[in-house]
Design an enzyme around this catalytic site. Structure first.
Site, PDB file in Angstrom:
ATOM      1  N   ASP A   1      30.403  14.804  18.655  1.00 41.96           N
ATOM      2  CA  ASP A   1      31.695  14.484  18.035  1.00 41.96           C
ATOM      3  C   ASP A   1      32.765  15.301  18.747  1.00 41.96           C
ATOM      4  O   ASP A   1      32.460  16.039  19.698  1.00 41.96           O
ATOM      5  CB  ASP A   1      31.667  14.751  16.516  1.00 41.96           C
ATOM      6  CG  ASP A   1      32.476  13.704  15.760  1.00 41.96           C
ATOM      7  OD1 ASP A   1      33.680  13.591  16.045  1.00 41.96           O
ATOM      8  OD2 ASP A   1      31.911  12.984  14.920  1.00 41.96           O
TER       9      ASP A   1
ATOM     10  N   HIS B   1      35.816   9.813  19.070  1.00 36.30           N
ATOM     11  CA  HIS B   1      35.121  11.069  18.717  1.00 36.30           C
ATOM     12  C   HIS B   1      34.468  11.696  19.946  1.00 36.30           C
ATOM     13  O   HIS B   1      33.314  12.130  19.899  1.00 36.30           O
ATOM     14  CB  HIS B   1      34.092  10.816  17.608  1.00 36.30           C
ATOM     15  CG  HIS B   1      34.726  10.540  16.277  1.00 36.30           C
ATOM     16  ND1 HIS B   1      35.449  11.485  15.582  1.00 36.30           N
ATOM     17  CD2 HIS B   1      34.761   9.407  15.515  1.00 36.30           C
ATOM     18  CE1 HIS B   1      35.891  10.956  14.435  1.00 36.30           C
ATOM     19  NE2 HIS B   1      35.508   9.694  14.383  1.00 36.30           N
TER      20      HIS B   1
ATOM     21  N   ASP C   1      32.975   4.290  15.392  1.00 36.27           N
ATOM     22  CA  ASP C   1      33.956   4.406  14.318  1.00 36.27           C
ATOM     23  C   ASP C   1      35.244   5.070  14.796  1.00 36.27           C
ATOM     24  O   ASP C   1      35.244   5.839  15.755  1.00 36.27           O
ATOM     25  CB  ASP C   1      33.377   5.217  13.149  1.00 36.27           C
ATOM     26  CG  ASP C   1      32.953   6.615  13.571  1.00 36.27           C
ATOM     27  OD1 ASP C   1      32.378   6.746  14.664  1.00 36.27           O
ATOM     28  OD2 ASP C   1      33.203   7.576  12.824  1.00 36.27           O
ATOM     29  N   GLU C   2      36.315   4.759  14.086  1.00 36.65           N
ATOM     30  CA  GLU C   2      37.584   5.496  14.172  1.00 36.65           C
ATOM     31  C   GLU C   2      38.054   5.721  15.616  1.00 36.65           C
ATOM     32  O   GLU C   2      38.432   6.826  15.977  1.00 36.65           O
ATOM     33  CB  GLU C   2      37.447   6.846  13.458  1.00 36.65           C
ATOM     34  CG  GLU C   2      37.093   6.696  11.980  1.00 36.65           C
ATOM     35  CD  GLU C   2      36.907   8.023  11.268  1.00 36.65           C
ATOM     36  OE1 GLU C   2      37.371   8.147  10.129  1.00 36.65           O
ATOM     37  OE2 GLU C   2      36.279   8.945  11.822  1.00 36.65           O
TER      38      GLU C   2
ATOM     39  N   TYR D   1      28.516   9.496   0.390  1.00 33.07           N
ATOM     40  CA  TYR D   1      29.100  10.584   1.183  1.00 33.07           C
ATOM     41  C   TYR D   1      28.902  11.918   0.459  1.00 33.07           C
ATOM     42  O   TYR D   1      29.662  12.284  -0.435  1.00 33.07           O
ATOM     43  CB  TYR D   1      30.578  10.277   1.489  1.00 33.07           C
ATOM     44  CG  TYR D   1      30.705   9.515   2.796  1.00 33.07           C
ATOM     45  CD1 TYR D   1      29.870   8.437   3.068  1.00 33.07           C
ATOM     46  CD2 TYR D   1      31.621   9.893   3.778  1.00 33.07           C
ATOM     47  CE1 TYR D   1      29.952   7.751   4.265  1.00 33.07           C
ATOM     48  CE2 TYR D   1      31.711   9.203   4.987  1.00 33.07           C
ATOM     49  CZ  TYR D   1      30.868   8.133   5.218  1.00 33.07           C
ATOM     50  OH  TYR D   1      30.939   7.462   6.409  1.00 33.07           O
ATOM     51  N   PHE D   2      27.876  12.625   0.891  1.00 32.80           N
ATOM     52  CA  PHE D   2      27.486  13.853   0.190  1.00 32.80           C
ATOM     53  C   PHE D   2      28.330  15.066   0.600  1.00 32.80           C
ATOM     54  O   PHE D   2      28.071  16.175   0.143  1.00 32.80           O
ATOM     55  CB  PHE D   2      25.993  14.140   0.400  1.00 32.80           C
ATOM     56  CG  PHE D   2      25.063  13.240  -0.383  1.00 32.80           C
ATOM     57  CD1 PHE D   2      25.546  12.157  -1.101  1.00 32.80           C
ATOM     58  CD2 PHE D   2      23.695  13.474  -0.403  1.00 32.80           C
ATOM     59  CE1 PHE D   2      24.693  11.327  -1.828  1.00 32.80           C
ATOM     60  CE2 PHE D   2      22.838  12.662  -1.131  1.00 32.80           C
ATOM     61  CZ  PHE D   2      23.334  11.583  -1.837  1.00 32.80           C
ATOM     62  N   ASP D   3      29.337  14.836   1.464  1.00 34.52           N
ATOM     63  CA  ASP D   3      30.294  15.924   1.712  1.00 34.52           C
ATOM     64  C   ASP D   3      31.327  15.970   0.582  1.00 34.52           C
ATOM     65  O   ASP D   3      32.073  16.931   0.472  1.00 34.52           O
ATOM     66  CB  ASP D   3      30.980  15.772   3.075  1.00 34.52           C
ATOM     67  CG  ASP D   3      31.628  14.411   3.283  1.00 34.52           C
ATOM     68  OD1 ASP D   3      31.125  13.408   2.734  1.00 34.52           O
ATOM     69  OD2 ASP D   3      32.644  14.346   3.995  1.00 34.52           O
TER      70      ASP D   3
HETATM   71  C1  ACM Z   1      32.591   7.891   9.382  1.00 37.24           C
HETATM   72  O1  ACM Z   1      32.543   8.437   8.267  1.00 37.24           O
HETATM   73  N1  ACM Z   1      33.615   8.104  10.215  1.00 37.24           N
HETATM   74  C2  ACM Z   1      31.541   6.997   9.831  1.00 37.24           C
END
Ligand code: ACM
Ligand code: ZN
Length: 544
Positions: free
Chosen positions: A202, A263, A326-327, A418-420
């Protein structure tokens, strides 16, 4: 001594002995098995109990795992064999004629014999995990007492609802060492997860040795924090081989994620020529989504990524390689001469199509190496190929669209996976930092990977689901475990157990007995199931 007194004493001794071996009456297995039938009586483990395996050598390591565990907890020495039955025996049977599903298993506990049977070693392994949970939790500690060695007679027949049961870990935002990764996999296997999604790259750090590009581990693997401290780390290829082999022994497949086209700032810090602007860059030390990404017009980008994949592919026997996707901001591409030239020569209408070109080109390369790609749901934008598998994270919309189009899907929506996110329920004044998202245990438990919008044929494309542990705000292994447990226990019931067998009240009860198990494994779990205020708040939200 009078005869009557002797009889009374004898009675007392027998009573004490039988009281000592009294089994627990409730069966508290996570994930909840498909079918449980409890019978009278119990099986009492003694030092003379024999552990056997039948039906092939593949059953032997499973029997040995139990022998080692029971030897540690009782202080007796159990060996495994193929023949010599004892007064009481535990038998692992590989029976190819059983259930076609390789993950299915049966456990039969009778007073003189426990039989674990399955058509594959993986099924036997899951039977072993269930058997461990039939014993009281203290059996997992060293030198447990005989009260822990009895289990009630029961018949269990079980197989999973989904073939893909994943846990993810982001080791880029914070690096977690190999020892922790092995512990992570241990816990996954115990609760019947079968896929570890290793988010290796990342903007904030590259975490895997690539021999052809030494700067990736010299430079991209470390960052200078705002405090001036340097943090980071990476896994050597030898480390990776060890992790993959360790996971395979526990029937966990490791899927590596190499992020592209976005990323990628950590890579660009070492190899700025792969960007649109040429840099310079430093490995990111803040969180977010960055403008600088791989240049899609530069053939050197593809040469780099193909060389990286040429080293990645032999390290990971998994069918899939995760390519991120992603993103990816398109701002640099919009102004880059090379990117614009690529769009012209490839006849691509916009930058979304350019992203699609990027992913499809890498997919073709990976296919030539015998791999399939999996990517975040943004790879649908601009068109994904039929053979790409989609990880639906921005809700379930992408997953539904993909399944309807005939692409395989892993569901991992932020709302449940999403465990964060914090474990409480949103309060009147959510904290502004680090973020204000909440995911209570009870919310995880409501996760159903197959949306009602899909008909039976489309639903076949839902492979399963996954929980993600993004580590921006998770700097330590202790905190990672705190965020994971017990929510990972709720998640696995969503992925393994039939919907009609799920029951939150009972699950919560089971979580309490599993606290003790997790303590025995040295897990720093959260007591999120215990928070009265969370429960009350949740109930009021549900009523709205
Ligand atoms: C992600 O949470 N950017 C896949
Ligand atoms: Zn460019």
């Amino acid at each position: 001594m009078k005869k009557s007194l002797v009889l009374v004493n004898l009675f007392l001794i027998i009573f004490q002995l039988s009281a000592e071996v009294k089994p627990v009456s409730s069966i508290q297995i996570i994930p909840q098995p498909n079918k449980i039938t409890v019978a009278d009586g119990n099986f009492q483990l003694t030092k003379d109990t024999k552990i056997l395996y039948k039906g092939g050598d593949a059953a032997k390591p499973i029997a040995e795992k139990l022998a080692a565990k029971l030897s540690r907890s009782t202080g007796f020495q159990y060996a495994v064999s193929t023949s010599v039955a004892g007064k009481t025996s535990i038998i692992f049977v590989l029976d190819k004629k059983q259930e076609a599903n390789a993950e299915a298993y049966k456990v039969s506990v009778k007073p003189k014999q426990i039989m674990v049977s399955a058509s594959s070693a993986q099924g036997l392994f899951y039977g072993l995990q269930t058997l461990r949970q039939l014993f009281p939790a203290v059996i997992e500690s060293e030198n447990s007492t005989p009260t822990a060695w009895a289990i009630p007679c029961v018949q269990i027949e079980d197989f999973p609802r989904y073939a893909y049961r994943g846990l993810h870990l982001d080791v880029s935002r914070h690096f977690f060492d190999k020892k922790f990764i092995l512990k992570y996999i241990d816990m996954m296997a115990m609760y019947k997860y079968n896929t570890f999604h290793w988010h290796l790259t990342d903007d904030q750090g590259w975490r895997i040795e690539i021999k052809k590009y030494p700067l990736l581990t010299k430079k991209s693997a470390f960052r200078t924090e705002c405090s001036g401290d340097t943090t980071g780390g990476f896994y050597t290829q030898e480390d990776v081989k060890e992790v993959v082999a360790y996971a395979a022994e526990r029937f966990v497949t490791v899927i590596p994620e190499i992020e592209m086209p976005g990323h990628a700032v950590a890579v660009l810090a070492a190899y700025p020529e792969l960007s649109c602007s040429g840099g310079p860059f430093t490995v990111a030390n803040t969180w977010g989504v960055f403008h600088d990404v791989f240049c899609a017009g530069n053939d050197k980008t593809f040469e780099f990524l193909e060389n990286v994949m040429t080293e990645i592919v032999p390290l990971f026997p998994s069918k899939y390689i995760h390519i991120g996707g992603d993103e990816c901001k398109k701002t640099r591409w919009e102004r880059c001469i090379k990117c614009q030239a690529r769009m012209k020569t490839e006849n691509l209408a916009d930058e979304h199509k350019l992203q699609s070109y990027f992913i499809n080109r890498m997919e073709k390369f990976l296919q030539s190496k015998g791999k399939q790609i999996i990517g975040w749901d943004e790879i649908l934008e601009g068109g994904a190929s039929k053979t790409a598998t989609i990880m639906s994270w921005r809700g379930i919309k992408g997953g539904i669209e993909a399944a309807k189009a005939g692409n395989y899907v892993v569901m991992t929506p932020g709302t449940h996976c999403y465990f964060d996110h914090y474990q409480g329920v949103e309060s009147e004044e959510p904290p502004a930092f680090p973020h204000n998202r909440f995911l209570p245990l009870q919310q995880v438990y409501t996760f159903n990977p197959t949306p009602k919008e899909l008909n039976a044929d489309e639903a076949k494309y839902i492979l399963g689901g996954q929980a993600n542990v993004w580590s921006e705000y998770i700097p330590t292994t202790n905190q990672a475990e705190y965020m994971l447990y017990p929510r990972a226990l709720a998640m696995i019931e969503c992925l393994w157990s039939k919907t009609e067998n799920k029951n939150y009240e009972f699950f919560e009860q089971k979580v309490h007995t599993h606290y003790l198990r997790m303590e025995n494994y040295g897990i720093n779990f959260s007591k999120s199931a215990d928070r009265e205020s969370t429960k009350i708040k949740w109930q009021s939200i549900q009523k709205k």
